[in-house]
Design an enzyme around this catalytic site. Structure first.
Site, PDB file in Angstrom:
ATOM      1  N   GLY A 112     -14.514 -27.915  10.193  1.00  0.00           N
ATOM      2  CA  GLY A 112     -13.736 -26.686  10.195  1.00  0.00           C
ATOM      3  C   GLY A 112     -14.348 -25.572   9.369  1.00  0.00           C
ATOM      4  N   ILE A 113     -15.625 -25.719   9.034  1.00  0.00           N
ATOM      5  CA  ILE A 113     -16.351 -24.748   8.220  1.00  0.00           C
ATOM      6  C   ILE A 113     -17.299 -23.966   9.130  1.00  0.00           C
ATOM      7  CG2 ILE A 113     -18.087 -24.521   6.387  1.00  0.00           C
ATOM      8  CD1 ILE A 113     -16.877 -27.105   5.171  1.00  0.00           C
TER       9      ILE A 113
ATOM     10  N   THR B 267     -17.078 -22.791  14.029  1.00  0.00           N
ATOM     11  CA  THR B 267     -16.966 -23.816  12.990  1.00  0.00           C
ATOM     12  C   THR B 267     -17.570 -25.142  13.429  1.00  0.00           C
ATOM     13  OG1 THR B 267     -14.766 -24.528  13.710  1.00  0.00           O
ATOM     14  CG2 THR B 267     -14.861 -22.748  12.097  1.00  0.00           C
ATOM     15  N   ASP B 268     -17.864 -25.977  12.440  1.00  0.00           N
ATOM     16  CA  ASP B 268     -18.403 -27.309  12.712  1.00  0.00           C
ATOM     17  C   ASP B 268     -17.265 -28.330  12.692  1.00  0.00           C
ATOM     18  OD1 ASP B 268     -17.806 -27.729  10.015  1.00  0.00           O
ATOM     19  OD2 ASP B 268     -19.892 -27.614   9.367  1.00  0.00           O
ATOM     20  N   ALA B 269     -17.606 -29.579  12.725  1.00  0.00           N
ATOM     21  CA  ALA B 269     -16.603 -30.646  12.778  1.00  0.00           C
ATOM     22  C   ALA B 269     -15.688 -30.671  11.552  1.00  0.00           C
ATOM     23  CB  ALA B 269     -17.296 -32.001  12.943  1.00  0.00           C
TER      24      ALA B 269
END
Length: 130
Positions: free
Chosen positions: A18-19, A14-16
């Site tokens: 949360g995706i 995930t990215d920053a």
């Protein structure tokens, strides 16, 4: 021929926000495709021992709705095309019963660094599951 591969989203994917980062969808496609081939008795390791390389020629993904950390993801992979030299798969990615992404990949087989006609063994096993 359809095969469903199930996995869970890991935090590092995930990215920053949360995706799931978009690049991971292509990893998911590869995992699902590898498990499909394994279920047909064609694991990459066995194909490589025979001197075959499964090569990716094209890949695309249409993102519908984000995947989130810890969701259980279902990746349905199906053979969508096969001709003398190439074969293609379509992917449906879902979680919680909702479509999240659609994907497509196209492949060929190399032997001794040259594109070859699809081996009969591979064609027969892919067709048998249709």
């Amino acid at each position: 021929m359809r095969h469903t591969y199930v996995r869970r989203v890991h935090f590092y994917e995930t990215d920053a926000q949360g995706i799931v980062h978009h690049s991971n969808y292509f990893r998911y496609f590869e995992e699902a495709r590898g498990e499909l081939l394994r279920s047909l008795g064609l694991p990459y390791s066995a194909l490589r021992k025979e001197g075959y390389e499964v090569v990716l020629l094209e890949a695309s993904c249409e993102f519908k709705k984000p995947l989130l950390y810890d969701e259980e993801v279902h990746i349905e992979v199906s053979l969508s095309h096969m001709d003398k030299f190439t074969f293609s798969f379509d992917y449906k990615v879902s979680a919680e019963g909702k479509l999240r992404a659609l994907g497509h990949t196209r492949h060929c087989i190399l032997k001794n660094s040259k594109i070859i006609s699809l081996p009969v063994k591979i064609k027969e096993r892919l067709i048998r599951r249709e």
